[in-house]
Motif scaffolding. Structure first.
Motif, PDB file in Angstrom:
ATOM      1  N   GLU A 142      -1.517   4.894   3.636  1.00 27.82           N
ATOM      2  CA  GLU A 142      -2.748   4.350   4.200  1.00 27.82           C
ATOM      3  C   GLU A 142      -4.004   5.125   3.849  1.00 27.82           C
ATOM      4  N   THR A 143      -3.881   6.428   3.540  1.00 31.19           N
ATOM      5  CA  THR A 143      -5.062   7.218   3.185  1.00 31.19           C
ATOM      6  C   THR A 143      -5.186   7.450   1.680  1.00 31.19           C
ATOM      7  N   THR A 169       0.858  -1.181   0.000  1.00 33.97           N
ATOM      8  CA  THR A 169       0.000   0.000   0.000  1.00 33.97           C
ATOM      9  C   THR A 169       0.893   1.229   0.000  1.00 33.97           C
ATOM     10  N   ARG A 194       0.671  -2.038   5.091  1.00 37.88           N
ATOM     11  CA  ARG A 194      -0.403  -1.187   5.626  1.00 37.88           C
ATOM     12  C   ARG A 194      -0.406   0.213   5.023  1.00 37.88           C
ATOM     13  N   GLY A 195       0.744   0.634   4.479  1.00 43.66           N
ATOM     14  CA  GLY A 195       0.864   1.993   3.967  1.00 43.66           C
ATOM     15  C   GLY A 195       1.273   2.987   5.025  1.00 43.66           C
ATOM     16  N   THR A 196       1.905   2.516   6.118  1.00 45.05           N
ATOM     17  CA  THR A 196       2.328   3.404   7.205  1.00 45.05           C
ATOM     18  C   THR A 196       3.841   3.612   7.229  1.00 45.05           C
TER      19      THR A 196
END
Length: 317
Positions: free
Chosen positions: A220-221, A217, A251-253
Motif C-alpha cells: 500500500e505504501t 497493488t 489494496r496492497g495490505t
C-alpha cells in the motif's frame, strides 16, 4: 519595418530552434495500438514538441539507440511490455520517456498517476517535468512493476495477447480461474539482507513499482521511486484462500495476513528445486535461480510530481 505573422486561432507558433524533437513509437500489437494519433501529434506540437516516426521496426530498443542523437525525448505508445522492452535503451541513452497508455492494464501509467486518455497523456508530456524512477532488475533484465514466480507466472503463460485484446483486464480474471485449479505449493530458498530462509509458497513477488496484474497493488505504501523492492510470499494452504485475500491484494495490505510473508529490501536471490519461470510485468522473461536488485533513479518519465499522484499512502516514518 518588419511585420509579424499572426498565429491562426488555436495554433501555437514555436520556432524550430526551440522545439523539442520526440521519437514517437507505438506498438501496433498493444490492445489500443490502432488508436489514431492525429490529436496526439497536434497536442505535442502545440506544446513545442515535434514528433517524428521512423519506419516500422519491431525492436524498439534498436530504434531508440539508432535515433538517440536526433531526439530530445522518446514517446512510447503501448502497455507495460512495451515499456519494459525499451528500458535498456532508455537507460543507455539517458533519454526521458513520455508514455501513451495504449495497453491492457497500463500498470506503470497508473502507478505514476498518468491520464488514461492518450491525448490527455500527450498534453501532460508537454507540461510535466521528467521524474526519476527506479527499475527492478532480475538476471540482467529490467522491469518497472512486479516480478513473480508461481501462480502469477502460470497466469502469464495462460494469458494470451488475443485474450487481453478481446477482454481487457477481465482477461486476467478469466485466466486466473483456469490456473487456480492446478495451483500447487512449492519450496523456495531466499537469500537477502544476510539471511537464508526456506519457505513453502504458491507465489513469491518482488515489486519495484506499485500496481501490477491489472488491478493488484504490491504494497500500500509502495512507489516506483522509493529505492526499494517490496517482497511478498503467499504461503496459503488451500487455493480458495486466494479468493479471501483478493481484497487485500488489490489494496496492497496482504502483508498484514498471517499466511503472507512480506518485507522490503534492495537485493534478493530466489532459488527453487527446479527452474521456474519468472514473470516480469506480464512477460515470462527468465528462470530461477533469480537474482533481483533495485536500480535507483534509472530512468526519467514525464509524470505528475510524487505528491500529486492519486492513492499514495505515505510510509510510516
Amino acid at each position: 519595418m518588419r511585420h509579424l505573422e499572426m498565429p491562426l486561432p488555436g495554433v501555437s507558433l514555436v520556432s524550430a530552434a526551440s522545439a523539442r524533437r520526440a521519437l514517437l513509437l507505438v506498438n501496433p500489437n498493444a490492445r489500443n495500438g490502432s488508436f489514431s494519433l492525429d490529436a496526439v501529434r497536434d497536442s505535442l506540437r502545440a506544446a513545442g514538441i515535434e514528433p517524428f516516426e521512423p519506419p516500422g521496426d519491431p525492436d524498439c530498443t534498436a530504434v531508440i539507440k539508432r535515433h538517440a542523437k536526433e531526439c530530445d525525448l522518446v514517446i512510447l505508445g503501448g502497455g507495460d511490455g512495451t515499456m519494459n522492452s525499451a528500458a535498456p535503451a532508455l537507460v543507455e541513452t539517458g533519454l526521458p520517456l513520455g508514455i501513451l497508455p495504449l495497453g491492457t492494464a497500463n500498470d506503470l501509467a497508473r502507478s505514476l498517476g498518468l491520464p488514461t486518455d492518450p491525448v490527455e497523456a500527450a498534453e501532460l508530456i508537454g507540461t510535466a517535468r521528467p521524474q526519476a524512477v527506479d527499475l527492478g532488475w532480475v538476471n540482467g533484465r529490467y522491469y518497472f512493476n512486479v516480478a513473480s514466480i508461481g501462480f502469477s507466472a502460470d497466469l502469464a503463460g495462460d494469458l494470451t495477447a488475443e485474450s487481453k485484446k478481446k477482454w481487457g483486464t477481465l482477461g486476467y480474471a478469466i485466466a486466473a480461474l483456469r490456473v487456480l485449479r492446478r495451483v500447487r505449493p512449492f519450496t523456495v530458498y531466499l537469500e537477502h539482507d544476510g539471511l537464508t530462509e526456506t519457505i513453502t509458497t504458491i507465489q513469491v513477488s518482488v515489486g519495484n513499482g506499485r500496481h501490477y496484474g491489472g488491478g493488484m497493488t504490491v504494497e500500500e505504501t509502495a512507489t516506483v521511486d522509493d529505492g526499494k523492492l517490496d517482497f511478498y510470499s503467499l504461503e496459503v494452504k488451500h487455493w480458495w484462500r486466494l479468493i479471501a485475500l483478493l481484497p487485500a491484494l488489490r489494496r496492497g495490505t496482504q502483508g498484514k495476513a498471517a499466511d503472507v510473508r512480506a518485507f522490503n529490501t534492495t537485493e534478493i536471490v530466489v532459488k527453487t528445486k527446479k527452474p521456474r519461470p519468472v514473470n516480469t510485468d506480464g512477460e515470462l522473461s527468465t528462470y530461477t535461480p533469480a537474482h533481483f536488485k533495485v536500480v535507483p533513479k534509472a530512468i526519467r518519465i514525464y509524470a505528475p510530481e510524487p505528491a500529486e499522484r492519486p492513492g499514495i499512502i505515505p510510509a510510516a516514518s
